[in-house]
Design an enzyme around this catalytic site. Structure first.
Site, short mmCIF file in Angstrom:
data_model
loop_
_atom_site.label_atom_id
_atom_site.label_comp_id
_atom_site.label_asym_id
_atom_site.label_seq_id
_atom_site.Cartn_x
_atom_site.Cartn_y
_atom_site.Cartn_z
N SER A 44 0.59 -1.45 0.04
CA SER A 44 0.03 0.02 0.08
C SER A 44 0.92 1.31 0.12
O SER A 44 0.40 2.41 -0.36
CB SER A 44 -1.01 0.10 1.09
N ASP A 337 -3.09 8.21 7.72
CA ASP A 337 -4.20 7.52 8.33
C ASP A 337 -3.07 6.66 9.28
O ASP A 337 -2.15 7.01 9.52
CB ASP A 337 -4.77 6.65 7.44
N HIS A 340 0.02 5.31 6.82
CA HIS A 340 0.62 5.62 5.79
C HIS A 340 0.93 7.23 6.12
O HIS A 340 -0.10 8.03 6.63
CB HIS A 340 -0.28 5.48 4.69
#
EC number: 3.1.1.-
Length: 362
Positions: A44, A337, A340
């Site tokens: 991600s 978040d 990240h």
């Protein structure tokens, strides 16, 4: 900080400026990117939308993700804006970013600058991707093989493009491992009861070594791999495990350091054994640790909580338009978040990659 430490920091700063100036001059003189293409694999941290159209809950193609991106719309990036790899592409002189390979835009001339094969919740351990229905690294490699078969025809139809040069002179970025620990090992009793973190790291390193060798066999020669970040400084990790000295989980950080040491050792072995391989390990751990533990020194106001929602845990579907408490100015936050970094933090990380990766383009 001692006198010698100050001089060391000044040396690093001026060294960085000299490298950046050199790259800018090269881009201006050539009026084209410093390398023909960028290929990105991993999780991600570097996914730009491959998870958008697959059956998985790990997505970021909805607000508030992407609110500060150039288009101010969610793209599938797990960030409020640009990723570190986006800034890297800009630093190398690209006017656009490599497309998510599964997206509709990944066709024709767009593929001449490379492609992004990364998938959120993927990792070196195949079981991690399977757990979240993500695209595993072996599957990403299969997509890359498909790319190779397509690029030959595309390059032929564009007289100024050479398929073999795109493959051999392109830069390959691999960023994985975080999901293996955070989204699998630490929460999976089938793993943590059977293996120590050190033993699990050994499995990941074997997978990493195999992946690099496979990339090499397919023509890759310039590869950059990122270390694990300070896992114990991620807001979600602090929420679940609890902070220790310095506000981060020392245990999780030690696991990351141990893995990174093995990554460095294995990478040196690969360079010795694979003729012509230029393999660089990008240290993500230290710069992100500095941001997380000394945010004010870098212009940030908050590093313990993320911008989205309460900032304690939210990520992916938990970071959504209805998340209460999302900050107005993400530039004040190190993390977007629970897992990240923000675009502002990614810019700093990308500048560090710029310095350590100069050998990949020289």
């Amino acid at each position: 900080m001692g006198f010698s430490g100050i001089w060391l920091n000044l040396y690093v700063v001026f060294g960085s400026l000299m490298v950046f100036e050199r790259m800018v001059v090269m881009v201006v003189m050539k009026a084209q990117p410093l390398v023909p293409a960028i290929f990105i694999f991993g999780d991600s941290v570097v996914d730009v939308g491959n998870n958008n159209d697959i059956y998985t809950i790990v997505k970021a193609n909805f607000p508030p993700y992407g609110r500060d991106f150039t288009t101010h719309t969610p793209t599938g990036r797990f960030c409020n804006g640009k990723l570190a790899t986006d800034f890297t592409a800009e630093n190398l002189g690209f006017k656009s970013y490599p497309q998510a390979y599964l997206s509709k835009k990944a066709k024709g001339k767009n593929l001449l600058i490379g492609a992004n094969f990364a998938s959120a919740a993927s990792g070196y351990y195949d079981g991690t991707a399977k757990l979240y229905s993500a695209i595993s690294l072996p599957q990403q490699l299969e997509h890359y093989k498909d790319y190779i078969s397509r690029i030959q025809e595309i390059a032929t139809s564009n007289n100024n493009s050479n398929a073999s040069a795109i493959i051999s002179n392109g830069i390959y970025i691999v960023s994985a491992g975080s999901s293996d620990f955070i989204q699998n090992y630490y929460i999976n009793p089938l793993l943590y009861r059977d293996q120590s973190p050190d033993e699990f790291s050994d499995l990941l390193i074997l997978s990493y070594s195999s992946f690099i060798q496979n990339l090499y066999s397919l023509g890759a020669r310039r590869i950059g791999v990122t270390t694990l970040p300070p896992l114990g400084c991620l807001p979600a990790a602090i929420t679940v495990v609890g902070p220790h000295e310095g506000g981060c989980s020392e245990k999780l950080n030690n696991d990351a350091i141990s893995f990174n040491n093995k990554l460095n050792t294995t990478s040196q072995d690969l360079k010795r054994n694979l003729i012509g391989l230029n393999l660089v390990v990008f240290d993500i751990y230290q710069p992100l640790y500095d941001l997380a533990t000394r945010p004010s020194e870098f212009g940030f106001a908050e590093a313990r909580r993320a911008c989205c929602g309460t900032g304690l845990l939210e990520t992916s579907i938990l970071c959504n338009p209805k998340s209460v408490g999302t900050c107005n100015n993400a530039t004040e936050y190190v993390f977007w978040d629970g897992f990240h970094p923000t675009e502002a933090a990614n810019k700093i990380l990308a500048d560090n990659l710029l310095v350590s990766g100069i050998s990949l383009i020289s």
